[in-house]
Write a protein that holds these residues in place. Structure first.
Motif, PDB file in Angstrom:
ATOM      1  N   HIS A 125       0.835  -1.208   0.000  1.00 36.72           N
ATOM      2  CA  HIS A 125       0.000   0.000   0.000  1.00 36.72           C
ATOM      3  C   HIS A 125       0.863   1.249   0.000  1.00 36.72           C
ATOM      4  O   HIS A 125       2.032   1.222   0.376  1.00 36.72           O
ATOM      5  N   LEU A 126       0.256   2.359  -0.414  1.00 43.66           N
ATOM      6  CA  LEU A 126       0.961   3.640  -0.436  1.00 43.66           C
ATOM      7  C   LEU A 126       1.091   4.191   0.983  1.00 43.66           C
ATOM      8  O   LEU A 126       0.151   4.097   1.787  1.00 43.66           O
ATOM      9  N   THR A 154       7.238  -1.686   0.146  1.00 44.45           N
ATOM     10  CA  THR A 154       7.569  -2.952  -0.503  1.00 44.45           C
ATOM     11  C   THR A 154       8.146  -3.978   0.461  1.00 44.45           C
ATOM     12  O   THR A 154       8.135  -5.173   0.176  1.00 44.45           O
ATOM     13  N   GLU A 196       5.156   3.276  -2.440  1.00 44.76           N
ATOM     14  CA  GLU A 196       4.583   1.976  -2.081  1.00 44.76           C
ATOM     15  C   GLU A 196       5.499   1.255  -1.103  1.00 44.76           C
ATOM     16  O   GLU A 196       6.702   1.116  -1.341  1.00 44.76           O
ATOM     17  N   THR A 238      -6.412   5.287  -0.518  1.00 43.09           N
ATOM     18  CA  THR A 238      -6.574   4.877  -1.920  1.00 43.09           C
ATOM     19  C   THR A 238      -7.755   3.913  -2.004  1.00 43.09           C
ATOM     20  O   THR A 238      -8.218   3.389  -0.981  1.00 43.09           O
TER      21      THR A 238
END
Length: 197
Positions: free
Chosen positions: A101-102, A123, A121, A155
Motif C-alpha cells: 500500500h501507499l 515494498t 509503495e 486509496t
C-alpha cells in the motif's frame, strides 16, 4: 513513533499494562497543546474490530492511572479513538502489515538531497527497516526510528482492503449504510472525550 515527548512516554508506560490486559494495542500517544490541552490516544484491539464502546471502556479504565501520572497541570481533554483507514504507522509491524500500500513518511533528519517527506509503495519491512518504492522508481530504505511520522495514503485499494478485513464502516451505497457521516482522515475522530482536573 508511538510517542515523541517524555511525558507521552510516561503516559504510555503507565497505561500499556491495562491496555494489554484488555486485549488492546496502543497505536499512538499525542499530547496536543491549546488553551485546554488534548491527550490523544489511538487504540485498536489485538484481534481487530475496535468500536466506540471499546474506546469508551478503555477511557474509563485508564482514567485513574492518568490521575497518578498527571500528564499536565490543570484541565485537559482525553480523546480515545481508532486509527482510521489512512492510519498512522508507528510500529515496525504496522509497516509489515501494510506492505503493498501507499504510505507517506517524514524523516527526522533530511536525506542527503535535503528531502524529508516521501510518498511511495511499501515494498518491505525487515528488522525495523522499511523500503519505499517512489514515483521515480527509486527506492528509499530507512529505519522506523529514523522517521518523525508516517501514515497510509487513502486509496481505493486501501478502502477495499479495509472492507475485506471488516474494519470499514458502511459507506454510501453499501447495505447497512444509515446516512452517518464519517471522516476519512480519522475514522473515529472523537470517540470518547473527557475533561480531567
Amino acid at each position: 513513533m508511538r510517542t515523541i515527548k517524555d511525558n507521552e512516554r510516561r503516559i504510555l508506560n503507565a497505561i500499556e499494562p491495562e491496555a494489554e490486559a484488555m486485549g488492546i494495542e496502543i497505536v499512538r500517544v499525542r499530547m496536543m497543546g491549546g488553551k485546554t490541552p488534548t491527550l490523544q490516544l489511538m487504540i485498536e484491539k489485538s484481534e481487530g474490530g475496535t468500536d466506540v464502546e471499546d474506546c469508551a471502556d478503555f477511557s474509563h479504565a485508564i482514567s485513574p492511572l492518568l490521575d497518578v501520572v498527571d500528564p499536565v497541570s490543570g484541565a485537559y481533554h482525553l480523546e480515545v479513538s481508532t486509527p482510521g483507514i489512512d492510519r498512522p504507522l508507528t510500529r515496525a509491524k504496522d509497516f509489515a502489515k501494510w506492505v503493498g500500500h501507499l504510505a507517506k513518511i517524514e524523516l527526522k533528519i533530511p536525506a542527503p538531497n535535503g528531502q524529508r517527506r516521501f510518498t511511495g509503495e511499501l515494498t518491505e519491512e525487515k528488522d525495523g527497516v522499511i523500503k519505499l518504492l517512489l514515483d521515480d522508481e527509486t527506492e528509499l530504505e530507512c529505519a522506523v526510528d529514523e522517521m518523525s511520522k508516517a501514515s497510509l495514503v487513502l486509496t481505493e485499494e486501501l478502502i477495499e482492503a479495509a472492507r475485506k478485513a471488516g474494519t470499514l464502516a458502511p459507506q454510501p451505497g453499501d447495505e447497512g449504510f444509515e446516512g452517518m457521516e464519517t471522516d476519512d482522515d480519522d475514522e473515529s475522530d472523537i470517540d470518547e472525550k473527557e475533561e480531567n482536573a
